[in-house]
Design a protein around this motif. Sequence first.
Motif, PDB file in Angstrom:
ATOM      1  N   LEU A 192      -4.628  -5.469 -10.110  1.00 25.27           N
ATOM      2  CA  LEU A 192      -4.973  -4.855  -9.052  1.00 25.27           C
ATOM      3  C   LEU A 192      -5.747  -5.795  -8.370  1.00 25.27           C
ATOM      4  CD1 LEU A 192      -6.077  -2.438  -7.257  1.00 25.27           C
ATOM      5  CD2 LEU A 192      -8.067  -2.253  -8.850  1.00 25.27           C
ATOM      6  N   LEU A 193      -6.598  -6.669  -8.888  1.00 23.57           N
ATOM      7  CA  LEU A 193      -7.510  -7.727  -7.855  1.00 23.57           C
ATOM      8  C   LEU A 193      -6.264  -8.929  -7.231  1.00 23.57           C
ATOM      9  CD1 LEU A 193     -10.293  -8.418 -10.053  1.00 23.57           C
ATOM     10  CD2 LEU A 193     -10.689  -7.282  -7.686  1.00 23.57           C
ATOM     11  N   ALA A 194      -5.334  -8.987  -8.006  1.00 28.87           N
ATOM     12  CA  ALA A 194      -4.590 -10.040  -7.230  1.00 28.87           C
ATOM     13  C   ALA A 194      -3.720  -9.346  -6.034  1.00 28.87           C
ATOM     14  CB  ALA A 194      -3.324 -10.265  -8.496  1.00 28.87           C
ATOM     15  N   THR A 195      -3.498  -8.020  -5.939  1.00 29.90           N
ATOM     16  CA  THR A 195      -3.119  -7.465  -5.139  1.00 29.90           C
ATOM     17  C   THR A 195      -3.964  -7.191  -3.789  1.00 29.90           C
ATOM     18  OG1 THR A 195      -1.438  -6.162  -6.386  1.00 29.90           O
ATOM     19  CG2 THR A 195      -1.973  -5.093  -4.134  1.00 29.90           C
ATOM     20  N   VAL A 196      -5.248  -6.538  -3.971  1.00 29.86           N
ATOM     21  CA  VAL A 196      -6.203  -6.371  -3.159  1.00 29.86           C
ATOM     22  C   VAL A 196      -7.100  -7.391  -2.568  1.00 29.86           C
ATOM     23  CG1 VAL A 196      -6.274  -3.667  -3.522  1.00 29.86           C
ATOM     24  CG2 VAL A 196      -7.879  -5.233  -4.599  1.00 29.86           C
ATOM     25  N   ALA A 197      -7.406  -8.281  -3.622  1.00 33.19           N
ATOM     26  CA  ALA A 197      -8.186  -9.720  -3.157  1.00 33.19           C
ATOM     27  C   ALA A 197      -7.538 -10.731  -3.664  1.00 33.19           C
ATOM     28  CB  ALA A 197      -9.378  -9.320  -3.807  1.00 33.19           C
ATOM     29  N   GLN A 214      -5.620   7.405 -13.035  1.00 28.41           N
ATOM     30  CA  GLN A 214      -4.832   6.966 -14.115  1.00 28.41           C
ATOM     31  C   GLN A 214      -5.624   5.745 -14.960  1.00 28.41           C
ATOM     32  OE1 GLN A 214      -3.429   8.144 -11.643  1.00 28.41           O
ATOM     33  NE2 GLN A 214      -1.550   8.932 -11.700  1.00 28.41           N
ATOM     34  N   PHE A 215      -6.402   4.717 -13.999  1.00 31.56           N
ATOM     35  CA  PHE A 215      -7.080   3.786 -14.519  1.00 31.56           C
ATOM     36  C   PHE A 215      -8.179   4.115 -15.787  1.00 31.56           C
ATOM     37  CE2 PHE A 215      -5.511   1.481 -10.936  1.00 31.56           C
ATOM     38  CZ  PHE A 215      -5.781   0.118 -11.320  1.00 31.56           C
ATOM     39  N   THR A 216      -8.557   5.436 -15.681  1.00 31.24           N
ATOM     40  CA  THR A 216      -9.236   5.862 -16.711  1.00 31.24           C
ATOM     41  C   THR A 216      -8.826   5.980 -18.209  1.00 31.24           C
ATOM     42  OG1 THR A 216      -9.285   8.161 -16.338  1.00 31.24           O
ATOM     43  CG2 THR A 216     -11.001   6.825 -15.163  1.00 31.24           C
ATOM     44  N   GLU A 217      -7.360   5.999 -18.069  1.00 30.69           N
ATOM     45  CA  GLU A 217      -6.444   6.089 -19.094  1.00 30.69           C
ATOM     46  C   GLU A 217      -6.431   5.221 -20.160  1.00 30.69           C
ATOM     47  OE1 GLU A 217      -2.772   7.565 -18.186  1.00 30.69           O
ATOM     48  OE2 GLU A 217      -3.421   9.364 -17.060  1.00 30.69           O
ATOM     49  N   LYS A 218      -6.574   3.793 -19.275  1.00 32.83           N
ATOM     50  CA  LYS A 218      -6.946   2.556 -20.130  1.00 32.83           C
ATOM     51  C   LYS A 218      -8.330   1.998 -20.072  1.00 32.83           C
ATOM     52  CE  LYS A 218      -5.176  -2.217 -19.945  1.00 32.83           C
ATOM     53  NZ  LYS A 218      -4.362  -3.262 -19.150  1.00 32.83           N
ATOM     54  N   TYR A 219      -8.955   2.120 -18.870  1.00 32.19           N
ATOM     55  CA  TYR A 219     -10.339   1.670 -18.910  1.00 32.19           C
ATOM     56  C   TYR A 219     -11.514   2.736 -19.260  1.00 32.19           C
ATOM     57  CZ  TYR A 219      -8.034  -2.470 -16.799  1.00 32.19           C
ATOM     58  OH  TYR A 219      -7.242  -3.477 -16.773  1.00 32.19           O
ATOM     59  N   ASN A 254       6.086   7.488  -9.379  1.00 30.32           N
ATOM     60  CA  ASN A 254       4.593   7.975  -8.952  1.00 30.32           C
ATOM     61  C   ASN A 254       4.220   7.829  -7.970  1.00 30.32           C
ATOM     62  OD1 ASN A 254       2.015   8.443  -9.349  1.00 30.32           O
ATOM     63  ND2 ASN A 254       1.730   7.750 -11.267  1.00 30.32           N
ATOM     64  N   GLU A 255       3.701   8.560  -7.292  1.00 34.12           N
ATOM     65  CA  GLU A 255       3.384   8.345  -5.719  1.00 34.12           C
ATOM     66  C   GLU A 255       1.841   8.100  -5.747  1.00 34.12           C
ATOM     67  OE1 GLU A 255       5.307   8.208  -2.957  1.00 34.12           O
ATOM     68  OE2 GLU A 255       6.913   7.948  -4.162  1.00 34.12           O
ATOM     69  N   GLU A 256       1.129   8.158  -6.657  1.00 29.73           N
ATOM     70  CA  GLU A 256      -0.451   7.723  -6.550  1.00 29.73           C
ATOM     71  C   GLU A 256      -0.275   6.276  -5.981  1.00 29.73           C
ATOM     72  OE1 GLU A 256      -2.910   9.486  -7.362  1.00 29.73           O
ATOM     73  OE2 GLU A 256      -2.226  10.935  -8.586  1.00 29.73           O
ATOM     74  N   HIS A 282       2.280   2.272  -8.697  1.00 29.33           N
ATOM     75  CA  HIS A 282       3.378   1.528  -9.547  1.00 29.33           C
ATOM     76  C   HIS A 282       3.694   0.175  -9.285  1.00 29.33           C
ATOM     77  CE1 HIS A 282       5.874   3.460  -6.254  1.00 29.33           C
ATOM     78  NE2 HIS A 282       6.049   2.297  -6.110  1.00 29.33           N
ATOM     79  N   ASN A 283       2.962  -0.576  -8.317  1.00 32.16           N
ATOM     80  CA  ASN A 283       3.203  -2.026  -8.186  1.00 32.16           C
ATOM     81  C   ASN A 283       2.498  -2.804  -9.415  1.00 32.16           C
ATOM     82  OD1 ASN A 283       4.587  -1.540  -5.699  1.00 32.16           O
ATOM     83  ND2 ASN A 283       3.356  -2.668  -4.379  1.00 32.16           N
ATOM     84  N   PHE A 284       1.520  -2.239  -9.876  1.00 30.14           N
ATOM     85  CA  PHE A 284       0.493  -3.004 -10.863  1.00 30.14           C
ATOM     86  C   PHE A 284       0.067  -2.312 -12.123  1.00 30.14           C
ATOM     87  CE2 PHE A 284      -1.406  -2.083  -6.879  1.00 30.14           C
ATOM     88  CZ  PHE A 284      -2.392  -1.064  -7.142  1.00 30.14           C
ATOM     89  N   GLY A 285       0.226  -0.825 -11.785  1.00 27.48           N
ATOM     90  CA  GLY A 285      -0.082   0.089 -12.971  1.00 27.48           C
ATOM     91  C   GLY A 285      -1.716  -0.272 -13.355  1.00 27.48           C
ATOM     92  N   PRO A 286      -2.452   0.374 -14.577  1.00 21.79           N
ATOM     93  CA  PRO A 286      -3.772   0.396 -14.741  1.00 21.79           C
ATOM     94  C   PRO A 286      -4.220  -0.934 -15.246  1.00 21.79           C
ATOM     95  CG  PRO A 286      -2.738   1.369 -16.479  1.00 21.79           C
ATOM     96  CD  PRO A 286      -1.397   1.117 -15.583  1.00 21.79           C
ATOM     97  N   SER A 287      -4.286  -1.870 -14.449  1.00 22.77           N
ATOM     98  CA  SER A 287      -4.455  -3.288 -14.610  1.00 22.77           C
ATOM     99  C   SER A 287      -5.457  -3.815 -13.456  1.00 22.77           C
ATOM    100  CB  SER A 287      -3.427  -4.169 -15.014  1.00 22.77           C
ATOM    101  OG  SER A 287      -3.719  -5.315 -14.855  1.00 22.77           O
TER     102      SER A 287
END
Length: 421
Positions: A101-106, A128-133, A2-4, A92-97
């Motif tokens: 995500l915060l561990a990555t960007v902050a 894709q985040f809206t598929e989970k949240y 996935n290239e998103e 694809h490093n973290f998926g819809p989480s």
Amino acid sequence: MNEERVLATYLIETPYSLEYAAAVMAGEQSTGTFVAVPGETAFIKETYGAKVVRITELEPALTPSLPGVKPPKEEANLVFRRGEVVLSFPYHNFGPSIPNLLATVAGNLYELREFSGLRLIDLEVPVQFTEKYLGPQFGIEGTRRLTAVNGRPLIGTIVKPSIGLALDDLRGLVRELALAGIDFIKDDELNGNPPYVPLKDRVKAVMEEIERAADKTGKKVMYAFNITGDIDELRENHDAVVKAGGNCVMVGINSIGFAGVSYLRQFAEVPIHGHRNQWGAMTRCPALGMEFRVYQKLSRLAGVDHLHTNGLNNKFFESNESVTRSVQDCLTPMFRGNDTVMPVLSSGQWAGTAIESYRSMKTVDVLHLAGGGIMAHPGGVAAGVTSMKQGWEAALGGQSLAEYAMTHAELAQAIEKFGRP
């Protein structure tokens, strides 16, 4: 694969070149560390590495904003370069989480000694985040439907003193507010489930008074019960409110975390009122933390329906310009038109802040809370509620406070008491 990708925008300050600093950020938060390690192949870097998308140079600083920076040895006359940096992270490093995500960007970025300032100022995540949240379930439209308030802001207050009231006193206050026609009441964030007045007892007392008042007036007040607690308490607390006929719950977002909000959203049957206490620790220093623009996006994804933004001329550090931007951010759709949230104006609010709020925010889609502005009104609590409505009537009618107060006694009393016409 996935290239998103996720785009994160930062304000940085560093004694190094902006290009070098941006590369350190990208490596630290994806495939790199302080030294090359076995397995860090070209394929790994290309597939999982963060990329520097854009660097915009800003005016430098002569002194560091934060302590602990490690300057380059070769530079005698330090200049702390400032810039806006956009990094791109593979989804694809973290998926819809949100937690990952915060561990990555902050994550560990804030501790890096190459920086004398680092602040996350914007974040764009893929759909894709809206598929989970699930996002807001009620939002502005649902809140208006439940309160039957249209064409104007919702007027609300906070139970004071902050720590709460004995049940008999609480009953009397809720009764008076409900009969006065208030739209919304909330627990203070300090009043959760204390041993001296457990939440279940507070819910029972409050809802009995609200239902009695509704039988008389035809209007059911929305009451946000503070159900903040450990994760395993959230469902029980929520269910106690709903079983009693309650129509809103409140949580401290930073106390239970975005994952806690998301968990609550999965079974919530009523709007979730999001309080941001502890937010100042995350944002007050302009060279550290994150902007509200990021925070409100994550809060909305997690599922809050209302979100505190502060109010104009508040008692805290935040400027009016920042408050107005925060309101506008809450009202800006992320993925679809119905994922906005109701901004909550609070802190030092009274009837006189309505006109400037409407002028600067250009919306009636706000929940305007006044604690002292209602409770300390010289004419009493009911007069305080009326004065808030009159302040907004003046704002929407294009009249000055002084002009409208000439024929509205409650507003005149508020002006005399709070002194800022």
